[in-house]
Each structure stands twice: as C-alpha cells, then as structure tokens.
Design a protein around this motif. Structure first.
Motif, short mmCIF file in Angstrom:
data_model
loop_
_atom_site.label_atom_id
_atom_site.label_comp_id
_atom_site.label_asym_id
_atom_site.label_seq_id
_atom_site.Cartn_x
_atom_site.Cartn_y
_atom_site.Cartn_z
N ASP A 117 63.79 70.36 52.12
CA ASP A 117 65.14 70.39 51.57
C ASP A 117 65.98 69.18 52.00
O ASP A 117 67.18 69.13 51.75
CB ASP A 117 65.86 71.69 51.95
CG ASP A 117 65.88 71.93 53.46
OD1 ASP A 117 65.22 71.17 54.21
OD2 ASP A 117 66.54 72.89 53.90
N ILE A 118 65.34 68.20 52.65
CA ILE A 118 66.03 66.97 53.04
C ILE A 118 65.53 65.83 52.16
O ILE A 118 64.34 65.54 52.12
CB ILE A 118 65.80 66.62 54.52
CG1 ILE A 118 66.34 67.73 55.43
CG2 ILE A 118 66.44 65.27 54.87
CD1 ILE A 118 67.84 67.89 55.40
N ASP A 119 66.45 65.18 51.46
CA ASP A 119 66.08 64.08 50.57
C ASP A 119 65.49 62.91 51.36
O ASP A 119 65.88 62.66 52.50
CB ASP A 119 67.33 63.63 49.80
CG ASP A 119 67.01 62.60 48.74
OD1 ASP A 119 66.57 63.00 47.65
OD2 ASP A 119 67.18 61.40 49.01
N ALA A 124 65.44 58.59 55.61
CA ALA A 124 65.32 57.18 55.99
C ALA A 124 66.57 56.65 56.67
O ALA A 124 66.51 55.62 57.34
CB ALA A 124 65.00 56.35 54.75
N SER A 125 67.69 57.33 56.52
CA SER A 125 68.94 56.86 57.15
C SER A 125 69.08 57.30 58.60
O SER A 125 69.98 56.83 59.31
CB SER A 125 70.14 57.37 56.35
OG SER A 125 70.36 58.76 56.59
N LEU A 126 68.20 58.18 59.06
CA LEU A 126 68.41 58.84 60.35
C LEU A 126 67.77 58.19 61.58
O LEU A 126 68.36 58.24 62.66
CB LEU A 126 67.90 60.29 60.27
CG LEU A 126 68.67 61.24 59.35
CD1 LEU A 126 67.93 62.57 59.24
CD2 LEU A 126 70.08 61.45 59.87
N PRO A 127 66.56 57.61 61.49
CA PRO A 127 65.85 57.29 62.73
C PRO A 127 66.58 56.36 63.70
O PRO A 127 66.75 56.73 64.87
CB PRO A 127 64.54 56.68 62.24
CG PRO A 127 64.30 57.35 60.92
CD PRO A 127 65.66 57.46 60.31
N ILE A 128 66.99 55.17 63.29
CA ILE A 128 67.59 54.25 64.25
C ILE A 128 68.96 54.74 64.69
O ILE A 128 69.24 54.81 65.90
CB ILE A 128 67.66 52.82 63.69
CG1 ILE A 128 66.26 52.20 63.66
CG2 ILE A 128 68.59 51.95 64.53
CD1 ILE A 128 66.21 50.77 63.14
N SER A 129 69.83 55.09 63.75
CA SER A 129 71.17 55.51 64.14
C SER A 129 71.14 56.82 64.91
O SER A 129 71.81 56.98 65.94
CB SER A 129 72.07 55.62 62.91
OG SER A 129 71.49 56.44 61.92
N VAL A 267 71.04 68.11 60.63
CA VAL A 267 71.42 67.75 59.26
C VAL A 267 71.24 68.96 58.33
O VAL A 267 72.09 69.25 57.49
CB VAL A 267 70.59 66.55 58.75
CG1 VAL A 267 70.88 66.27 57.27
CG2 VAL A 267 70.89 65.31 59.59
N ARG A 268 70.13 69.67 58.52
CA ARG A 268 69.84 70.83 57.66
C ARG A 268 70.91 71.90 57.77
O ARG A 268 71.28 72.52 56.76
CB ARG A 268 68.48 71.44 58.04
CG ARG A 268 67.28 70.59 57.74
CD ARG A 268 66.01 71.35 58.04
NE ARG A 268 65.70 72.30 56.97
CZ ARG A 268 64.79 73.26 57.07
NH1 ARG A 268 64.12 73.43 58.21
NH2 ARG A 268 64.55 74.06 56.07
N ASP A 269 71.38 72.15 58.98
CA ASP A 269 72.33 73.26 59.14
C ASP A 269 73.79 72.81 59.13
O ASP A 269 74.70 73.58 59.45
CB ASP A 269 72.01 74.09 60.38
CG ASP A 269 72.05 73.31 61.68
OD1 ASP A 269 72.75 72.28 61.73
OD2 ASP A 269 71.38 73.73 62.64
N GLY A 270 74.03 71.54 58.77
CA GLY A 270 75.39 71.08 58.56
C GLY A 270 76.14 70.61 59.78
O GLY A 270 77.33 70.27 59.69
N ARG A 271 75.47 70.55 60.93
CA ARG A 271 76.15 70.07 62.14
C ARG A 271 76.24 68.55 62.20
O ARG A 271 77.02 68.00 62.97
CB ARG A 271 75.42 70.58 63.39
CG ARG A 271 75.61 72.05 63.67
CD ARG A 271 74.81 72.47 64.89
NE ARG A 271 73.38 72.51 64.62
CZ ARG A 271 72.44 72.53 65.58
NH1 ARG A 271 72.79 72.47 66.84
NH2 ARG A 271 71.16 72.59 65.25
#
Length: 305
Positions: A117-119, A124-129, A267-271
């Motif tokens: 359910d994660i695009d 791809a926007s998550l790993p480094i940041s 990210v999945r649960d909106g936090r």
C-alpha cells in the motif's frame, strides 16, 4: 538499459546525461532490482565515491542515485531474505552504480520490504532523509522525551523528517529556514520557527540537541545555544564548532533494514509524511535535477510509470 550517467566531476548536475548502459548482474549476496522510482541528492556529485571505487580507481561513467524502490527480479548466489517478485526499497552502496537506471545490482542487506500500500515514489523518497533523521536523532543524538531540538532546514527533505520523528519521540522542536519555509515547517510539526535571514537565532535560548544540515556560521552560532551535556549532530561533515561540555557527532548515513521498516511503518499509519517536491520521468531526469528555481522537498525520478 537506460540510465543517467556522469563522467565530468567539474560539471556538477549539468554533467548528467541519459545513456544506454549494460544491465547489471547479481554478485554473491546481491539481488537485481527492477527500479520503479529513484531518489537523488545533488551533493553526491561531490563525493569521491561517485567517481572512484574503494581502491581509488576511476569508475566512470558512473550511475548516480542511491535511493530506490522497485521489484526484485534476480538473486545472486547465496542470497537470502528476499525473493523474486518482492517489492523493496532501500539505500544503495556509495561505491557502486546507483539507482538512476532501469535496473540495479545491490546487496540484499541494503533493502527492506516495501508494503503493497506504499507507492514506489514514496518508497524512493524515504531512505536517505528518513535514515539520516533516525540515526542522527536516536543513535547519535540519544534523543529523549522532554528534550528540545533545533532542527535546521525544517522544510527540507531531511529537516522535515527530523521534525516529525523528534515530535513523535516527545521532543520540543524549533525549526529553522528561510521566511518562505515557515508555514511548511510548522505544518510538519515544528513548535516554533526561526527565519535565519531575519530572526535572531540567539533568542531561541538553550536547547538539548542541534541537528545541523547547513554547517559554517549557522553551525557555530547554534553550538553556543546547546546546554551543557547536550549534543551537536552534523550531517554535513565534521563539526567545526567544538565545546568541551557538548558532544559533537558527524556521521555518514548507513543502510539499516530494521530502521527502514520502522520508518515505512510510520508512513503507513500516518505518523510520518514524506516531503516530495517534484516527480519526473527518467527521460526528463536531467532537466528535473537541474531546476531553474529553488524547490522545497525531494525530487524523485519515476523510472517506470
């Protein structure tokens, strides 16, 4: 396969080119991933690892980009923990060809499962940041509930993650940036905002942790605000500002499957919200990574529709 390559270090992002490259093969403990989306950090074109291997030998034309989301299509000998057809995301090795390509060979340990359910663009926007924020706050900064954090660049890709994770951990967050960043930083959860061009940074008072993504004079002024026993965490190289009563830590982000899983679950649960500023195709990547105006948030290259 199509890929973005670099051959001229002096050219910076203007030297990015779309080219044909051989498809990679999986070595021992590798997987080959069909890349669906890729992240890119412009500063990586100044890193020695973009241009040479671990023995300092030239490795151009090299493929930049180190964040990816995609699907595993092949396993190298001895590879365990992942399977063909699995959705994954992660952080590629600094010294190997990267993620701005249709395929990548990457060590399996550098990847984590990407929930259905994660695009891919979000993955791809998550790993480094995400990993930079997580490791800086919790591994190196030892953040605890009730502490205060000065988060520089709070509207940026890293700073917005720092702000959200610190708030979730029970910290009071003072974000910084330009005047135009104020509302975005507050929207990501900063309790206060300091306009570095017009506000007096010293008015912030004492803080327990400074998370620095700027360096230079801003870092030196920020270090003076840290309470005795506090921490200066730098993601931009060795800290120039040193105090005997403050721990100064600089670090290079590392891949960590468990931490990636913690981040994507939030990210999945909106936090946790991502901070994507622009999405472009691989064919349009060179133009997208050479913007003519300042863009907040991360540029993600969508390799496949």
């Amino acid at each position: 396969m199509k890929a973005i390559v670099v051959t001229d270090q002096a050219a910076g992002t203007a030297g990015l080119k779309l080219a044909e490259r051989p498809e990679p093969q999986a070595a021992i403990n590798d997987v080959v991933v069909q890349v669906h989306a890729s992240g890119f950090v412009p500063t990586e074109l100044a890193w020695p690892s973009t241009w040479t291997d671990r023995r300092d030998r030239d490795r151009t034309p090299s493929i930049p980009g180190h964040e990816l989301a995609g699907i595993v299509i092949a396993l190298g000998y001895g590879t365990t923990g992942l399977s063909p057809g699995q959705r994954v995301f992660g952080l590629a090795d600094w010294y190997r060809d990267g993620t701005l390509a249709e395929y990548i060979a990457i060590e399996a340990r550098n990847l984590a499962p990407l929930p259905g359910d994660i695009d891919f663009t979000v993955g791809a926007s998550l790993p480094i940041s995400g990993l930079t924020a997580w490791q800086g706050l919790f591994q190196h900064g030892r953040l605890r509930a009730g502490q205060s954090v000065l988060a520089h660049g709070a509207a940026g890709a890293v700073g917005s993650m720092v702000t959200q994770l610190a708030r979730e951990a029970g910290a009071y967050v003072i974000g910084t940036g330009r005047a135009a960043d104020r509302q975005k930083a507050l929207d990501f959860g900063a309790n206060e905002f300091v306009d570095l061009d017009n506000d007096a940074l010293g008015d912030v008072g004492g803080v327990d942790l400074v998370f620095d993504v700027i360096g230079g004079d801003i870092q030196k002024r920020s270090a003076a605000l840290i309470r005795a026993g506090g921490t200066l965490v730098s993601a931009v190289g060795p800290a120039e500002a040193r105090r005997v009563d403050v721990l100064a830590v600089d670090f290079v982000v590392e891949s960590d499957r468990a931490q990636l899983s913690e981040i994507v679950q939030r990210v999945r649960d909106g936090r946790l919200r991502t901070n994507i500023g622009n999405i472009a195709t691989l064919d349009d990547a060179v133009a997208a990574l050479n913007p003519t105006e300042r863009r907040n948030g991360k540029t993600v290259i969508r390799v496949r529709p």
